[in-house]
Design an enzyme around this catalytic site. Structure first.
Site, PDB file in Angstrom:
ATOM      1  N   ASP A  44     -38.507  21.529  -0.809  1.00 36.36           N
ATOM      2  CA  ASP A  44     -38.575  22.175   0.499  1.00 36.36           C
ATOM      3  C   ASP A  44     -37.607  21.546   1.506  1.00 36.36           C
ATOM      4  O   ASP A  44     -37.713  21.782   2.708  1.00 36.36           O
ATOM      5  CB  ASP A  44     -40.015  22.136   1.045  1.00 36.36           C
ATOM      6  CG  ASP A  44     -40.521  20.715   1.196  1.00 36.36           C
ATOM      7  OD1 ASP A  44     -39.850  19.790   0.696  1.00 36.36           O
ATOM      8  OD2 ASP A  44     -41.581  20.527   1.810  1.00 36.36           O
ATOM      9  N   HIS A 240      -9.577  18.734  -6.146  1.00 40.12           N
ATOM     10  CA  HIS A 240     -10.803  18.719  -5.343  1.00 40.12           C
ATOM     11  C   HIS A 240     -11.743  17.615  -5.826  1.00 40.12           C
ATOM     12  O   HIS A 240     -12.931  17.845  -6.074  1.00 40.12           O
ATOM     13  CB  HIS A 240     -11.488  20.093  -5.377  1.00 40.12           C
ATOM     14  CG  HIS A 240     -10.719  21.138  -4.627  1.00 40.12           C
ATOM     15  ND1 HIS A 240     -10.880  22.482  -4.827  1.00 40.12           N
ATOM     16  CD2 HIS A 240      -9.772  21.026  -3.687  1.00 40.12           C
ATOM     17  CE1 HIS A 240     -10.063  23.150  -4.018  1.00 40.12           C
ATOM     18  NE2 HIS A 240      -9.369  22.281  -3.325  1.00 40.12           N
ATOM     19  N   ASP A 257      -8.202  13.615   1.871  1.00 41.36           N
ATOM     20  CA  ASP A 257      -8.120  14.979   2.416  1.00 41.36           C
ATOM     21  C   ASP A 257      -9.458  15.215   3.098  1.00 41.36           C
ATOM     22  O   ASP A 257     -10.483  15.365   2.428  1.00 41.36           O
ATOM     23  CB  ASP A 257      -7.875  15.972   1.272  1.00 41.36           C
ATOM     24  CG  ASP A 257      -7.712  17.414   1.769  1.00 41.36           C
ATOM     25  OD1 ASP A 257      -8.098  17.705   2.916  1.00 41.36           O
ATOM     26  OD2 ASP A 257      -7.219  18.245   0.987  1.00 41.36           O
ATOM     27  N   ASP A 268      -8.217  19.752   9.158  1.00 41.62           N
ATOM     28  CA  ASP A 268      -7.964  19.629   7.710  1.00 41.62           C
ATOM     29  C   ASP A 268      -6.681  18.820   7.517  1.00 41.62           C
ATOM     30  O   ASP A 268      -5.585  19.358   7.641  1.00 41.62           O
ATOM     31  CB  ASP A 268      -7.830  21.041   7.107  1.00 41.62           C
ATOM     32  CG  ASP A 268      -7.613  21.017   5.606  1.00 41.62           C
ATOM     33  OD1 ASP A 268      -7.710  19.941   5.005  1.00 41.62           O
ATOM     34  OD2 ASP A 268      -7.340  22.096   5.039  1.00 41.62           O
ATOM     35  N   HIS A 347      -0.573  24.212  -6.323  1.00 36.96           N
ATOM     36  CA  HIS A 347      -1.320  24.951  -5.288  1.00 36.96           C
ATOM     37  C   HIS A 347      -0.373  25.492  -4.233  1.00 36.96           C
ATOM     38  O   HIS A 347       0.814  25.164  -4.218  1.00 36.96           O
ATOM     39  CB  HIS A 347      -2.421  24.068  -4.680  1.00 36.96           C
ATOM     40  CG  HIS A 347      -1.945  22.798  -4.038  1.00 36.96           C
ATOM     41  ND1 HIS A 347      -1.318  22.776  -2.814  1.00 36.96           N
ATOM     42  CD2 HIS A 347      -2.020  21.504  -4.449  1.00 36.96           C
ATOM     43  CE1 HIS A 347      -1.044  21.519  -2.495  1.00 36.96           C
ATOM     44  NE2 HIS A 347      -1.442  20.729  -3.470  1.00 36.96           N
ATOM     45  N   HIS A 351      -2.904  27.366   4.346  1.00 36.33           N
ATOM     46  CA  HIS A 351      -3.876  28.447   4.530  1.00 36.33           C
ATOM     47  C   HIS A 351      -4.207  28.541   6.008  1.00 36.33           C
ATOM     48  O   HIS A 351      -3.948  27.605   6.771  1.00 36.33           O
ATOM     49  CB  HIS A 351      -5.144  28.167   3.698  1.00 36.33           C
ATOM     50  CG  HIS A 351      -5.687  26.776   3.877  1.00 36.33           C
ATOM     51  ND1 HIS A 351      -6.495  26.427   4.941  1.00 36.33           N
ATOM     52  CD2 HIS A 351      -5.500  25.628   3.173  1.00 36.33           C
ATOM     53  CE1 HIS A 351      -6.800  25.140   4.862  1.00 36.33           C
ATOM     54  NE2 HIS A 351      -6.197  24.618   3.808  1.00 36.33           N
ATOM     55  N   HIS A 358     -10.773  27.257   5.071  1.00 35.77           N
ATOM     56  CA  HIS A 358      -9.877  28.295   4.530  1.00 35.77           C
ATOM     57  C   HIS A 358     -10.239  29.544   5.323  1.00 35.77           C
ATOM     58  O   HIS A 358     -11.139  30.288   4.963  1.00 35.77           O
ATOM     59  CB  HIS A 358     -10.096  28.495   3.030  1.00 35.77           C
ATOM     60  CG  HIS A 358      -9.677  27.289   2.232  1.00 35.77           C
ATOM     61  ND1 HIS A 358      -9.933  27.140   0.898  1.00 35.77           N
ATOM     62  CD2 HIS A 358      -8.982  26.177   2.589  1.00 35.77           C
ATOM     63  CE1 HIS A 358      -9.439  25.976   0.478  1.00 35.77           C
ATOM     64  NE2 HIS A 358      -8.864  25.377   1.491  1.00 35.77           N
ATOM     65  N   GLU A 387       0.686  21.755   3.498  1.00 34.30           N
ATOM     66  CA  GLU A 387       0.146  20.702   2.647  1.00 34.30           C
ATOM     67  C   GLU A 387       0.811  20.606   1.272  1.00 34.30           C
ATOM     68  O   GLU A 387       0.170  20.810   0.249  1.00 34.30           O
ATOM     69  CB  GLU A 387      -1.359  20.871   2.490  1.00 34.30           C
ATOM     70  CG  GLU A 387      -1.831  22.266   2.110  1.00 34.30           C
ATOM     71  CD  GLU A 387      -3.351  22.339   2.032  1.00 34.30           C
ATOM     72  OE1 GLU A 387      -3.925  21.593   1.237  1.00 34.30           O
ATOM     73  OE2 GLU A 387      -3.944  23.136   2.776  1.00 34.30           O
ATOM     74  N   TYR A 391       1.860  15.839  -8.062  1.00 35.64           N
ATOM     75  CA  TYR A 391       0.735  15.309  -8.834  1.00 35.64           C
ATOM     76  C   TYR A 391       1.229  14.872 -10.208  1.00 35.64           C
ATOM     77  O   TYR A 391       1.611  15.709 -11.027  1.00 35.64           O
ATOM     78  CB  TYR A 391      -0.360  16.381  -8.937  1.00 35.64           C
ATOM     79  CG  TYR A 391      -0.768  16.865  -7.555  1.00 35.64           C
ATOM     80  CD1 TYR A 391      -1.636  16.123  -6.769  1.00 35.64           C
ATOM     81  CD2 TYR A 391      -0.212  18.031  -7.009  1.00 35.64           C
ATOM     82  CE1 TYR A 391      -1.971  16.538  -5.483  1.00 35.64           C
ATOM     83  CE2 TYR A 391      -0.535  18.443  -5.730  1.00 35.64           C
ATOM     84  CZ  TYR A 391      -1.418  17.689  -4.972  1.00 35.64           C
ATOM     85  OH  TYR A 391      -1.735  18.091  -3.697  1.00 35.64           O
ATOM     86  N   ARG A 409      -0.463  14.038  -1.436  1.00 34.35           N
ATOM     87  CA  ARG A 409      -0.503  15.267  -0.615  1.00 34.35           C
ATOM     88  C   ARG A 409      -0.395  14.826   0.840  1.00 34.35           C
ATOM     89  O   ARG A 409      -1.014  13.820   1.230  1.00 34.35           O
ATOM     90  CB  ARG A 409      -1.787  16.055  -0.870  1.00 34.35           C
ATOM     91  CG  ARG A 409      -1.886  17.327  -0.047  1.00 34.35           C
ATOM     92  CD  ARG A 409      -2.855  18.372  -0.614  1.00 34.35           C
ATOM     93  NE  ARG A 409      -4.245  17.963  -0.647  1.00 34.35           N
ATOM     94  CZ  ARG A 409      -4.920  17.670  -1.749  1.00 34.35           C
ATOM     95  NH1 ARG A 409      -4.336  17.717  -2.933  1.00 34.35           N
ATOM     96  NH2 ARG A 409      -6.194  17.313  -1.689  1.00 34.35           N
ATOM     97  N   GLU A 411      -0.801  16.611   4.525  1.00 30.28           N
ATOM     98  CA  GLU A 411      -1.249  17.882   5.112  1.00 30.28           C
ATOM     99  C   GLU A 411      -1.401  17.766   6.627  1.00 30.28           C
ATOM    100  O   GLU A 411      -2.088  16.861   7.122  1.00 30.28           O
ATOM    101  CB  GLU A 411      -2.610  18.270   4.509  1.00 30.28           C
ATOM    102  CG  GLU A 411      -3.219  19.517   5.122  1.00 30.28           C
ATOM    103  CD  GLU A 411      -4.499  19.963   4.422  1.00 30.28           C
ATOM    104  OE1 GLU A 411      -5.175  19.115   3.799  1.00 30.28           O
ATOM    105  OE2 GLU A 411      -4.818  21.161   4.507  1.00 30.28           O
TER     106      GLU A 411
HETATM  107  N1  GLY Z   1      -9.226  20.536   2.110  1.00 34.33           N
HETATM  108  C1  GLY Z   1      -8.975  21.691   1.409  1.00 34.33           C
HETATM  109  C2  GLY Z   1      -7.613  22.121   1.594  1.00 34.33           C
HETATM  110  O1  GLY Z   1      -6.776  21.338   1.995  1.00 34.33           O
HETATM  111  O2  GLY Z   1      -7.287  23.255   1.412  1.00 34.33           O
HETATM  112 MN    MN Z   2      -7.146  19.601   3.099  1.00 30.42          MN
HETATM  113 MN    MN Z   3      -5.948  22.543   3.551  1.00 29.15          MN
END
Ligand code: GLY
Ligand code: MN
Ligand code: MN
Length: 452
Positions: A44, A240, A257, A268, A347, A351, A358, A387, A391, A409, A411
């Site tokens: 619960d 991720h 990230d 982000d 990737h 976004h 996103h 971003e 890798y 990365r 970003e």
């Molecule tokens: N943190 C998810 C992205 O960078 O899209």
């Molecule tokens: Mn991110």
């Molecule tokens: Mn992002």
């Protein structure tokens, strides 16, 4: 860094958005939009409640179990809210409720009803409606069937539209209060990344660094806008990675990230930095390729260019970099056409960003060229991430050994204007020199404190 803390947005701003939505609807329309359900964590115990982004965008109302209805006739627009009734006992256990009167007094609803009345009232509200804007599900089907029963199928709804596609287009161009909130979310996110750079030490667990982020978020009433990624060494090659349960090794990089959610708006940010404060030559080599891709990709953005231009820009620099590192060979254009970069960059380069990390909004225009959908053009007021990454997984045998186990990365979040992209996350160090300088200062400070 001074954080620009903001008052909660007044109801008049939400009313403006409802008016703008209504203006774009044909007469005899009905909008039905429910907020998000509760989610159970176990038994619960519930996850902390977070309203549906589009519902919040139009109402500013954050309680669960609520449905907005906008009714547009030839003569008027009515805002009707279904919500939980006040209930002394439940409020003692679960918290305060705005209630039916409060919906009219505080939330600006023209009419308000108990959420339990939804199934009875909606079929009546559907009578005479030609255009229904909703999220189509079994509940909507049963309301439509109920309405048809009431009038033997005559004159009930002849067009059903997806409400999300309408609201998402509105949400894509941020209004002034939204931009202010995103800026603050970016400032708090930046502060959290700086805190992580200052406090990281070899042999700490990744989750200890995550705790530093959460500490900063919590100081400003924020939660993470998505699960924070704190990925040291080869873990950064899992896009991720959220376990965050490994020990950070001397000599490795750590990629974070993470972003703060401020008044429901997301930051982000990704930064990659050395656990011991100093990049090795090999790490620096790879880092500077990604950095160049990040900077050039940001510089390629402004209103009027298409929304994949930063991806194209980043791909060219990353592919050229892969050639310089001896990982790819050949002509850049051919390598890009053949997607030769994909084992090392898999990737997109960004976004939309807003109430959702996103965020809502299409990436393609309605036009096609040679049968292919075309990316839409950027407009002032859009907010997006940039971003790029590289890798080099430990088990990727296409890569010389010295580069394996490096994942990078970088970003940033940017606001699109007529003149270019304004970087909202520029407070976080980004060059090798800036990062090493910040970390050297803080290592000195912490070591001095420990020696006392
Ligand atoms: N943190 C998810 C992205 O960078 O899209
Ligand atoms: Mn991110
Ligand atoms: Mn992002």
């Amino acid at each position: 860094m001074k954080i620009n803390l903001l008052e909660k947005l007044p109801q008049s701003e939400f009313a403006k958005r409802r008016a703008k939505l209504a203006k774009n609807l044909p007469n005899n329309s009905l909008v039905i939009l429910s907020t998000a359900p509760h989610h159970i964590r176990n038994n619960d115990a519930e996850y902390k409640y977070r309203p549906d982004s589009s519902f919040f965008y139009l109402t500013g109302f954050a309680e669960p179990e609520s449905t907005l209805v906008l009714q547009k006739t030839a003569n008027e627009v009515s805002y009707i809210l279904f919500l939980r009734e006040k209930d002394k006992l439940r409020e003692i256990w679960d918290g305060r409720r705005v209630g039916i009167d409060g919906a009219i007094r505080k939330l600006g609803a023209d009419k308000a009803f108990a959420i339990d009345e939804l199934d009875e009232k909606i079929p009546q509200l559907l009578l005479g409606v030609k255009h229904l804007f909703a999220r189509f599900d079994t509940r909507v089907s049963s309301w439509l069937a109920g309405a048809k029963n009431l009038v033997r199928g005559e004159g009930v709804v002849n067009e059903i539209h997806n409400i999300d596609s309408v609201i998402h287009e509105m949400r894509l161009i941020k209004d002034k209060p939204e931009i202010e909130r995103i800026k603050t979310a970016c400032q708090i996110s930046s502060l959290a990344h700086i805190q992580a750079m200052k406090t990281v030490r070899p042999q700490q667990y990744e989750y200890q660094l995550e705790a530093e982020l959460n500490y900063v978020f919590g100081q400003y009433g924020c939660v993470p806008s998505y699960n924070s990624i704190v990925a040291s060494g080869d873990n950064a090659n899992i896009l991720h990675y959220i376990e965050n349960d490994q020990i950070m090794q001397d000599g490795d990089l750590v990629m974070i990230d993470a972003g703060a959610e401020y008044q429901l708006y997301a930051g982000d940010i990704s930064r990659t930095f050395p656990v011991n404060g100093k990049f090795s030559d090999v790490q620096k080599q790879v880092y500077n390729i990604v950095l160049k891709a990040n900077i050039e990709a940001i510089n390629s953005l402004k209103a009027g260019v298409h929304c994949k231009v930063h991806h194209d820009t980043a791909l060219r620099i990353l592919t050229q970099g892969l050639i310089e590192l001896g990982i790819l060979s050949g002509d850049v254009d051919t390598l890009i056409a053949n997607k030769a970069y994909q084992p090392f960059y898999m990737h997109g380069t960004g976004h939309w960003l807003g109430l959702d990390v996103h965020d809502a909004g299409r990436y393609f225009s309605d036009e096609t060229q040679d049968g292919e959908k075309q990316p839409r053009l950027l407009q002032a007021g859009m907010v997006m991430t940039v971003e790029p990454g590289l890798y080099f997984a430990n088990d990727n045998e296409l890569i010389p050994k010295k580069y394996r186990g490096i994942g990078i990365r970088i970003e940033d979040d940017v606001l699109i204007t007529e003149h270019g992209a304004v970087v909202l996350t520029s407070d976080v160090p980004k060059t090798v020199e800036e990062i090493e300088c910040l970390m050297a200062d803080s290592i000195g400070n912490i070591d001095q404190q420990l020696a006392k």
